[in-house]
Design an enzyme around this catalytic site. Sequence first.
Site, PDB file in Angstrom:
ATOM      1  N   ILE A  53       0.811  -1.228   0.000  1.00  0.00           N
ATOM      2  CA  ILE A  53       0.000   0.000   0.000  1.00  0.00           C
ATOM      3  C   ILE A  53       0.839   1.270   0.000  1.00  0.00           C
ATOM      4  CG2 ILE A  53      -2.024  -1.037   1.077  1.00  0.00           C
ATOM      5  CD1 ILE A  53      -1.082   0.122   3.749  1.00  0.00           C
ATOM      6  N   GLY A  54       2.163   1.153   0.091  1.00  0.00           N
ATOM      7  CA  GLY A  54       2.951   2.380   0.061  1.00  0.00           C
ATOM      8  C   GLY A  54       4.429   2.166   0.298  1.00  0.00           C
ATOM      9  N   ASP A 173       9.862  15.840  10.351  1.00  0.00           N
ATOM     10  CA  ASP A 173       9.573  15.445   8.974  1.00  0.00           C
ATOM     11  C   ASP A 173       8.074  15.564   8.689  1.00  0.00           C
ATOM     12  OD1 ASP A 173      10.268  14.671   6.423  1.00  0.00           O
ATOM     13  OD2 ASP A 173      10.184  12.524   6.853  1.00  0.00           O
TER      14      ASP A 173
END
Length: 526
Positions: A53-54, A173
């Site tokens: 999924i990523g 981040d």
Amino acid sequence: MGFSLLSQPIYFLLVQYSFNPPIMSHIEDFDHLKIQLKDIISATENFSPNKLIGHGGFGVVYKGELSLPEGRIMVAFKRLDRRLGQGNIEFWKEITMLSKYRHENLVPLMRFCIEGDERILVYEYASRGSLDRYLNDTSVTWSQRLKICVGAARALNFLHDPVETQQRVLHRDIKSSNILLDDKWTAKVSDFGLSKVGPANQPQTYLFSNVVGTPGYCDPLYFETGFLSKESDVYSFGVVLFEVMCGKLCYEYANGKITEILVPKWKRCYEEKRLDEIIFHGLKEEMETSSLDSFSAVAYQCLQKASEKRPTMAEIVKELEFALEQQEVFEDLGKKLDFEEMIRIAHLAVAPLSYRSQSQLYTLFLKGFLVGDGKTWISINKHGELIEMISSKKCVCEHGLQPYATKDSRFFNVLLCTINSNFKVNVSTQFLLPDIAYTMNLVFKHFGTDHGTYVPIKYRLDDERDYRNSCHAHVRKDGWLMMELYQFTSNCKEHNFRIEFVRPFRIASSFFMYILEGIEFCPLKL
């Protein structure tokens, strides 16, 4: 994709607080979160591409179902890929961080796996993926975007100014790809592998460190000096706010490389009042003007180069909540009022109304304006319910009251009364909404001496035998006094009332006078 500048010039700075993350000092404290690799292999079908999924700076992410004491649930597995630059430190940092810091807008850590060289983190599954996927999605409304931003801001505020004895967290981040969304569009801030922690009971936390982050999002001050503070997260979050408003990532990307950072252009457009050029075309029509103004102003403040000029996350939460409230009021108005009816009423304004959008027309109605012969004032409340006020010069009949001009009134002329004056009112409405409970109110102000909220007066409708007493009023925000006379439920736009006002006894002082502005019909506050 993150970057790291490992060969920075050496600076000798006075560091207020230096700190290191609590890594692996009490590994046994997390034993209850461990699961076996075989369970993950089963859930992901041996890391099948169908379960992928990523990707991220930590590694590849898969989804799958796990049987846990909480039940059989869908989760996300983030598998460490050391070739990307992260390793055991980032792995344990995620575990120590997310096991201690719980907030509805932080992605929850469910379990982790450590077997051989495998390092896998197991999170609650965010079914909609990351925010960056929806930036240019026209189906995601401005209201939804505001709620996402509010949620992410609350999470960062929780990290920057934690409760009780928890330490402050600097994420380092913040970007749209690190803000996940569940099936209800709730924002979940994720990816704490690069974060730093420090004392929570101090107004500021500073650290001199190697620079990490993502191009376009990274605080220029931090990038240039290695000087890290919580304002570095604020800058990055400001970039995300602009992305949400502009419907695109903060950089142009071609042939596997970043070709342009868009943040400087976005700042210039704001400064030069050219936001229309960069706002996502799919959002313009649904944005309430004041909501956009509040949102863009705080987004721009986040991007100030001088960190002391940037707002705190607490201030950002407040401004974003205000922008959301303004948008929701605007949308609520749209549900209550027929836009075509509003246009019809607007055409009756004494002074022509200038507006280019539905939101601007709503704003004009919120402020109010004169219609017809200049003796009726129309406005709406924040729920989109019409308020109609009729000047005393129009509705008071059979009287010997004197005309009076005051700059405080909505009307050009009103009436000056003594407390010994009797008068009758014949008041007719034209614009009331059906099925709304209204109060009918006498609006006035004392002339000269302030006599408080007391008014010795009696009144009755034409078809009533007995007089009523309502001798007390309340002070409105605009300084006028308002005394409730009746309550009724409107069944049409037009209503007519004949009311007789009399003195209960003669007041000796001729100085007891008041300015009678008119009769106002307000929706009943339930």
